[in-house]
Design an enzyme around this catalytic site. Structure first.
Site, PDB file in Angstrom:
ATOM      1  N   GLU A 153      41.786  39.056  46.419  1.00  0.00           N
ATOM      2  CA  GLU A 153      41.339  37.773  45.988  1.00  0.00           C
ATOM      3  C   GLU A 153      42.171  36.783  46.002  1.00  0.00           C
ATOM      4  O   GLU A 153      42.179  35.578  46.609  1.00  0.00           O
ATOM      5  CB  GLU A 153      40.391  37.797  44.765  1.00  0.00           C
ATOM      6  CG  GLU A 153      39.666  36.596  44.410  1.00  0.00           C
ATOM      7  CD  GLU A 153      40.268  35.263  43.812  1.00  0.00           C
ATOM      8  OE1 GLU A 153      39.764  34.218  43.833  1.00  0.00           O
ATOM      9  OE2 GLU A 153      41.700  35.590  43.474  1.00  0.00           O
ATOM     10  N   ASP A 173      35.317  34.231  37.060  1.00  0.00           N
ATOM     11  CA  ASP A 173      36.605  34.061  37.413  1.00  0.00           C
ATOM     12  C   ASP A 173      36.950  32.449  37.793  1.00  0.00           C
ATOM     13  O   ASP A 173      37.268  31.973  38.663  1.00  0.00           O
ATOM     14  CB  ASP A 173      36.561  34.557  38.943  1.00  0.00           C
ATOM     15  CG  ASP A 173      38.000  34.563  39.524  1.00  0.00           C
ATOM     16  OD1 ASP A 173      39.042  34.285  38.812  1.00  0.00           O
ATOM     17  OD2 ASP A 173      38.225  34.792  40.737  1.00  0.00           O
ATOM     18  N   ASP A 211      42.865  42.342  41.543  1.00  0.00           N
ATOM     19  CA  ASP A 211      44.252  42.158  41.994  1.00  0.00           C
ATOM     20  C   ASP A 211      44.883  40.791  41.007  1.00  0.00           C
ATOM     21  O   ASP A 211      44.033  39.911  40.387  1.00  0.00           O
ATOM     22  CB  ASP A 211      44.492  42.192  43.267  1.00  0.00           C
ATOM     23  CG  ASP A 211      43.847  40.792  43.909  1.00  0.00           C
ATOM     24  OD1 ASP A 211      42.543  40.420  43.683  1.00  0.00           O
ATOM     25  OD2 ASP A 211      44.450  40.018  44.525  1.00  0.00           O
ATOM     26  N   ASP A 217      43.594  36.367  34.966  1.00  0.00           N
ATOM     27  CA  ASP A 217      42.911  36.145  36.318  1.00  0.00           C
ATOM     28  C   ASP A 217      43.220  37.403  36.938  1.00  0.00           C
ATOM     29  O   ASP A 217      44.193  37.513  37.635  1.00  0.00           O
ATOM     30  CB  ASP A 217      43.447  34.798  36.773  1.00  0.00           C
ATOM     31  CG  ASP A 217      43.052  34.523  38.101  1.00  0.00           C
ATOM     32  OD1 ASP A 217      42.156  35.097  38.524  1.00  0.00           O
ATOM     33  OD2 ASP A 217      43.796  33.723  38.866  1.00  0.00           O
TER      34      ASP A 217
END
Length: 373
Positions: free
Chosen positions: A140, A164, A79, A107
């Site tokens: 997330e 990440d 996401d 991201d």
């Protein structure tokens, strides 16, 4: 080894697919097909159903060719924060950006693409490898709720690597904070603001009194508190009878996190007494801290892979949360790895082209090094 054009093309492709939190279906279906084409068995859990979304977490597994090697887990989230529709990625002078009207989506599509490219290289070059799990999570953003609600029984890996965080490949986060959200609803008494204000008790004023007592900002090197939102009142001619404050507490030290949260609750309760209001305080635990020893197998393997590629190794503590918090809680020692994302969650988000490629190289090298264990 890696094919840079393929990496860039796939990154551009994925960021242009809208993938809001709890609406990851299109990307999840695409990734499932690509993982299956790479020889993985893909399972989808019911986290999306629990959260009211349209997709679960993807957990993909492929048997290795080196049985004695530890199973590793490579993870990223699907996401993206808003605005993530109609992303138009640009590449100029080695820097990838959006057109300025949206986020870029690095991201965490930078992490997703790095993992996929590594898996392709392993297959194409028939590289020796142990068992591999790939986890692509939902939700997330906004509280790592996808990993929080995942079916942890699907996780079998011994070592984990979450692609990440900011910083160039070679930046390795071994310690990160836990977080609690605190919601305080303050109730006063309504009255007409012109005819009888003295009959009312203004909840917004009471909230202001409490705010002056609350800690704010950085409290020490590993502990923070932030007042995030304040709302209340109905109209200017009504003495406000309700106000809500939402804040968060964070610390890399669990004892400090617990004490800070308890102190915040106590301040609200004392403030209600002092202002003749009532307060309903709820603590909503988000995730616990994690702390991997710098000489743990996870950190040593990531460091070795970076060293083999000539990347500077930077093992650090972080102030941000990620899916790794829950992977560690589930028993998979997981580090968070830099993929070069910069100015995330803003329309100024950018990513060095070199970092995109180097993240794929690092993911590949981690698989190679794990096979030597």
């Amino acid at each position: 080894m890696i094919q840079e054009k393929r990496v860039l093309d796939e990154f551009f492709e994925l960021v242009q697919i809208p993938c809001s939190t709890l609406n990851e279906r299109v990307v999840a279906d695409l990734l499932t097909k690509r993982l299956e084409d790479l020889g993985f068995t893909v399972e989808e859990d019911n986290a999306g159903e629990k959260l009211g979304g349209n997709t679960g977490n993807l957990v993909a597994t492929r048997k290795g060719t080196v049985p004695e090697a530890p199973m590793i887990m490579l993870t990223a989230h699907m996401d993206c924060v808003e605005p993530c529709a109609n992303i138009k990625p640009q590449l100029k002078d080695g820097l990838i950006t959006s057109d300025g009207t949206t986020v870029l989506g690095g991201d965490d599509k930078a992490g997703v693409v790095a993992i996929l490219e590594a898996l392709r290289v392993v297959k194409e070059e028939n590289l020796p490898h142990g068992d591999i799990q790939v986890v692509f999570t939902i939700a997330e953003e906004g509280g790592v709720n996808g990993s929080k609600n995942m079916d942890s029984s699907l996780l079998k890996a011994k070592l984990g690597f979450t692609f990440d965080t900011s910083g160039a490949p070679g930046r390795i986060v071994h310690k990160a904070p836990g977080q609690n959200k605190v919601r305080a609803v303050i109730t006063g008494k309504a009255a007409h603001a012109g005819n009888a204000p003295e009959k009312g008790i203004n909840a917004i004023v009471a909230a202001g009194h409490m705010l002056t007592k609350l800690p704010q900002g950085r409290l020490d090197e590993e502990t923070t508190c932030n007042i995030g939102t304040i709302s209340g009142g109905r109209a200017t001619n009504i003495v406000a009878d309700e106000a809500t404050i939402l804040l968060e507490t964070r610390s890399r030290n669990k004892a400090k996190l617990d004490k800070l949260t308890a102190d915040v609750v106590a301040i609200f309760e004392a403030g209600a007494t002092e202002t003749n209001t009532t307060v309903d305080v709820k603590v909503l635990p988000a995730y616990d801290p994690f702390d991997l020893a710098v000489d743990s197998e996870t950190i040593k393997l990531a460091s070795k892979a970076a060293e083999e590629l000539g990347f500077p190794v930077n093992v650090v503590e972080s102030g941000g949360g990620s899916d790794a918090s829950f992977f560690n809680a589930y028993g998979v020692p997981t580090a968070v790895l830099g993929v070069g994302m910069t100015n995330v969650h803003t329309k100024d988000e950018c990513l060095l082209e070199e970092d995109l490629y180097n993240s794929a190289r690092l993911a590949t090298q981690i698989i190679i090094e794990a096979a030597k264990q």
